[in-house]
Design a protein around this motif. Structure first.
Motif, PDB file in Angstrom:
ATOM      1  N   TYR A   1       0.826  -1.208   0.000  1.00  0.00           N
ATOM      2  CA  TYR A   1       0.000   0.000   0.000  1.00  0.00           C
ATOM      3  C   TYR A   1       0.857   1.254   0.000  1.00  0.00           C
ATOM      4  O   TYR A   1       1.767   1.390   0.812  1.00  0.00           O
ATOM      5  CB  TYR A   1      -0.938  -0.002   1.210  1.00  0.00           C
ATOM      6  N   SER A   2       0.534   2.168  -0.922  1.00  0.00           N
ATOM      7  CA  SER A   2       1.264   3.423  -1.058  1.00  0.00           C
ATOM      8  C   SER A   2       0.305   4.588  -0.865  1.00  0.00           C
ATOM      9  O   SER A   2      -0.843   4.534  -1.301  1.00  0.00           O
ATOM     10  CB  SER A   2       1.893   3.512  -2.449  1.00  0.00           C
ATOM     11  N   SER A   3       0.806   5.655  -0.256  1.00  0.00           N
ATOM     12  CA  SER A   3      -0.036   6.828  -0.032  1.00  0.00           C
ATOM     13  C   SER A   3       0.084   7.857  -1.155  1.00  0.00           C
ATOM     14  O   SER A   3      -0.507   8.918  -1.088  1.00  0.00           O
ATOM     15  CB  SER A   3       0.314   7.471   1.307  1.00  0.00           C
TER      16      SER A   3
ATOM     17  N   VAL B   1      -4.039   6.444  -6.339  1.00  0.00           N
ATOM     18  CA  VAL B   1      -4.613   6.353  -4.995  1.00  0.00           C
ATOM     19  C   VAL B   1      -6.130   6.316  -5.149  1.00  0.00           C
ATOM     20  O   VAL B   1      -6.718   7.171  -5.801  1.00  0.00           O
ATOM     21  CB  VAL B   1      -4.169   7.538  -4.116  1.00  0.00           C
ATOM     22  N   ASP B   2      -6.740   5.281  -4.551  1.00  0.00           N
ATOM     23  CA  ASP B   2      -8.185   5.117  -4.698  1.00  0.00           C
ATOM     24  C   ASP B   2      -8.751   4.308  -3.535  1.00  0.00           C
ATOM     25  O   ASP B   2      -8.031   3.924  -2.619  1.00  0.00           O
ATOM     26  CB  ASP B   2      -8.515   4.442  -6.042  1.00  0.00           C
ATOM     27  N   GLY B   3     -10.041   4.049  -3.598  1.00  0.00           N
ATOM     28  CA  GLY B   3     -10.696   3.191  -2.618  1.00  0.00           C
ATOM     29  C   GLY B   3     -10.941   3.864  -1.290  1.00  0.00           C
ATOM     30  O   GLY B   3     -10.541   5.006  -1.047  1.00  0.00           O
ATOM     31  N   SER B   4     -11.593   3.122  -0.420  1.00  0.00           N
ATOM     32  CA  SER B   4     -11.959   3.654   0.894  1.00  0.00           C
ATOM     33  C   SER B   4     -10.747   3.870   1.797  1.00  0.00           C
ATOM     34  O   SER B   4     -10.824   4.627   2.754  1.00  0.00           O
ATOM     35  CB  SER B   4     -12.964   2.721   1.569  1.00  0.00           C
ATOM     36  N   ASN B   5      -9.622   3.195   1.480  1.00  0.00           N
ATOM     37  CA  ASN B   5      -8.422   3.366   2.310  1.00  0.00           C
ATOM     38  C   ASN B   5      -7.526   4.501   1.822  1.00  0.00           C
ATOM     39  O   ASN B   5      -6.493   4.777   2.431  1.00  0.00           O
ATOM     40  CB  ASN B   5      -7.628   2.059   2.374  1.00  0.00           C
ATOM     41  N   ASN B   6      -7.895   5.162   0.720  1.00  0.00           N
ATOM     42  CA  ASN B   6      -7.093   6.247   0.144  1.00  0.00           C
ATOM     43  C   ASN B   6      -5.637   5.844  -0.071  1.00  0.00           C
ATOM     44  O   ASN B   6      -4.721   6.609   0.209  1.00  0.00           O
ATOM     45  CB  ASN B   6      -7.163   7.506   1.008  1.00  0.00           C
ATOM     46  N   LYS B   7      -5.432   4.635  -0.579  1.00  0.00           N
ATOM     47  CA  LYS B   7      -4.094   4.110  -0.863  1.00  0.00           C
ATOM     48  C   LYS B   7      -4.071   3.553  -2.280  1.00  0.00           C
ATOM     49  O   LYS B   7      -5.105   3.174  -2.836  1.00  0.00           O
ATOM     50  CB  LYS B   7      -3.722   2.973   0.104  1.00  0.00           C
ATOM     51  N   ALA B   8      -2.890   3.505  -2.851  1.00  0.00           N
ATOM     52  CA  ALA B   8      -2.669   2.774  -4.094  1.00  0.00           C
ATOM     53  C   ALA B   8      -2.131   1.404  -3.699  1.00  0.00           C
ATOM     54  O   ALA B   8      -1.318   1.287  -2.780  1.00  0.00           O
ATOM     55  CB  ALA B   8      -1.669   3.507  -4.970  1.00  0.00           C
ATOM     56  N   GLU B   9      -2.618   0.374  -4.360  1.00  0.00           N
ATOM     57  CA  GLU B   9      -2.194  -0.996  -4.062  1.00  0.00           C
ATOM     58  C   GLU B   9      -1.297  -1.463  -5.211  1.00  0.00           C
ATOM     59  O   GLU B   9      -1.786  -1.760  -6.292  1.00  0.00           O
ATOM     60  CB  GLU B   9      -3.410  -1.920  -3.919  1.00  0.00           C
ATOM     61  N   PHE B  10       0.022  -1.514  -4.960  1.00  0.00           N
ATOM     62  CA  PHE B  10       0.992  -1.805  -6.014  1.00  0.00           C
ATOM     63  C   PHE B  10       1.575  -3.208  -5.900  1.00  0.00           C
ATOM     64  O   PHE B  10       1.779  -3.724  -4.804  1.00  0.00           O
ATOM     65  CB  PHE B  10       2.154  -0.817  -5.980  1.00  0.00           C
TER      66      PHE B  10
END
Length: 133
Positions: free
Chosen positions: A53-55, A108-117
């Protein structure tokens, strides 16, 4: 006279060390400050790395120096459900080399406001990568 010269020399070195002390700084574990890399993890994989997870901002990928070959790594952003994963980009890595993917905030997206790389490649060989955010 010889003893006197040695004593003066020793005191000069001691005085120099007191005025200009040597310092060392230990590396802190955990989250670093703005403008510094946060280590997200080191992973060994064959076809596709685990997701991290990236911010946003910039994202860094390093191929371990213990990996005995060069390889093109492709960075993707994992989208949940039936959404296709987003292709971010790729770089050719030699052992021990790092590359930075810049301005990845748009992923960056989704309810966690993170990018999943995650990274993938087509070598079919085991390799070790480290991710930084």
């Amino acid at each position: 006279m010889m003893k006197y010269t040695k004593v003066i020399g020793f005191l000069s070195v001691l005085g120099f060390a007191a005025v200009f002390p040597l310092t060392a700084q230990a590396e802190k574990a955990g989250t670093t400050g703005a403008g510094e890399w946060d280590k997200l993890g080191t992973y060994t994989y064959t076809y596709s790395s685990p997701t991290v997870y990236s911010s946003g901002g910039d994202f860094r990928v390093c191929l371990s120096g213990s990996t005995p070959f060069s390889v093109s790594l492709h960075l993707y952003e994992d989208d949940a459900g039936d959404n296709p994963d987003d292709y971010v980009g790729s770089n050719y890595f030699s052992p021990g080399e790092c590359h930075t993917f810049s301005s990845i905030g748009k992923f960056v997206d989704g309810s966690n406001n993170k990018a999943e790389f995650f990274v993938t490649d087509y070598s079919g060989k085991s390799k070790t990568v480290t991710f930084y955010d």
